[in-house]
Write an enzyme that holds these catalytic residues in place. Structure first.
Site, mmCIF file in Angstrom:
data_model
loop_
_atom_site.group_PDB
_atom_site.id
_atom_site.type_symbol
_atom_site.label_atom_id
_atom_site.label_comp_id
_atom_site.label_asym_id
_atom_site.label_seq_id
_atom_site.Cartn_x
_atom_site.Cartn_y
_atom_site.Cartn_z
ATOM 1 C CG HIS A 99 -0.219 0.065 2.532
ATOM 2 N ND1 HIS A 99 0.392 -1.040 3.080
ATOM 3 C CD2 HIS A 99 -0.011 1.086 3.406
ATOM 4 C CE1 HIS A 99 0.957 -0.702 4.230
ATOM 5 N NE2 HIS A 99 0.733 0.588 4.449
ATOM 6 C CG ASP A 101 1.336 5.069 4.717
ATOM 7 O OD1 ASP A 101 0.814 3.945 4.813
ATOM 8 O OD2 ASP A 101 2.417 5.364 5.266
#
Length: 279
Positions: A99, A101
């Site tokens: 991911h 952020d």
């Protein structure tokens, strides 16, 4: 006084270690400029033996820009800009996916600073991958296809409702976060606002679909891109020691917090610097 930083690359695409800087002391302008340019070049910087109180971590982060306050994560006492990521038997890890952020807001973070506080006996490494290297490795026809496409990023994809039902207060905070953060759209390929380099900007943690395509086309293309960005040659892996600090350029990287230590405890403090609207 010698203010030249030692910044040693850890790989050809991403990652470097800074060996002669004490982040607990205020940085001179010359030191900060070198640190910032090192970050632009290497995308993630690592420093050992940095004893930082939350207030000191916040002071360092503010040098880079305004700070984000996370809608659901707890924060250090009296320092709401420092997120406390405390994973243990009663609070399982939720960062064990690739991911970038906080891409669920219009202006995703530019930079993040993570400090290790409590570590398991073994495990708990974090990996970063370069969206720039991933983009540059694509063929010209795929680059042409992706250029101009936009993808949707959704808070709810990583922050699932059932995880926030331990108390009525926690569930209410989750509901408020959902209302405040409807899905947003960002370009699939973003341009770094300082270096001008292009990077792949979709991530498994928050990207739900490519809005310009049919559902099946989107699913197929995102599946390829999620796998492509995690090729080992685009990555650097950091084995944490107590009081390590990592600083990364969130605009052009993704990371993965390995959950191989669970149910042991791991505590990290993060400061998150707001960025600008991706283009």
């Amino acid at each position: 006084m010698n203010e030249r930083l030692n910044i040693n690359a850890l790989g050809p695409y991403i990652g470097a270690q800074v060996t002669n800087l004490d982040l607990a002391r205020p940085l001179s302008d010359a030191q900060f400029e070198q640190l910032y340019h090192g970050l632009l070049r290497h995308q993630v910087l690592f420093l050992r033996d940095q004893v930082l109180a939350p207030e000191q971590q916040r002071a360092l982060a503010i040098r880079f820009g305004d700070l984000h306050i996370h809608p659901v994560y707890p924060h250090a006492e009296g320092v709401e800009e420092i997120i406390v990521l405390d994973t243990h038997q009663d609070n399982p890890p939720d960062n064990d996916n690739w991911h970038t952020d906080v891409t669920f807001i219009e202006t995703p973070p530019a930079i993040a600073i993570l400090a290790s506080k409590v570590l398991p006996e073994f495990g708990g490494d974090t990996l970063w991958t370069s969206g720039i290297a991933a983009y540059e490795a694509l063929s010209a026809p795929i680059k042409s296809l992706l250029d101009g496409l936009h993808a949707e990023h959704d808070f709810k994809k990583s922050f699932l409702e059932f995880k926030y039902r331990k108390s009525e207060e926690e569930h209410q905070r989750w509901q408020q976060a959902v209302e405040k953060h409807p899905p947003v759209q960002h370009p699939v390929i973003r341009t770094h606002p300082v270096s001008g380099k292009k990077a792949l900007f979709v991530n498994e943690g928050f990207t739900t679909r490519i809005v310009d395509l049919s559902e099946k086309e989107s699913e197929a293309l995102l599946g390829f891109l999620f796998a492509h960005v995690t090729r080992p040659e685009f990555q650097v892996r950091w084995r944490w020691q107590p009081n390590d600090v990592a600083i990364w350029d969130n605009r052009v990287t993704q990371h993965y917090a390995n959950a191989d230590y669970y149910p042991a405890r791991r505590v990290m403090h993060r400061a998150t610097v707001l960025g600008d609207k991706p283009f």
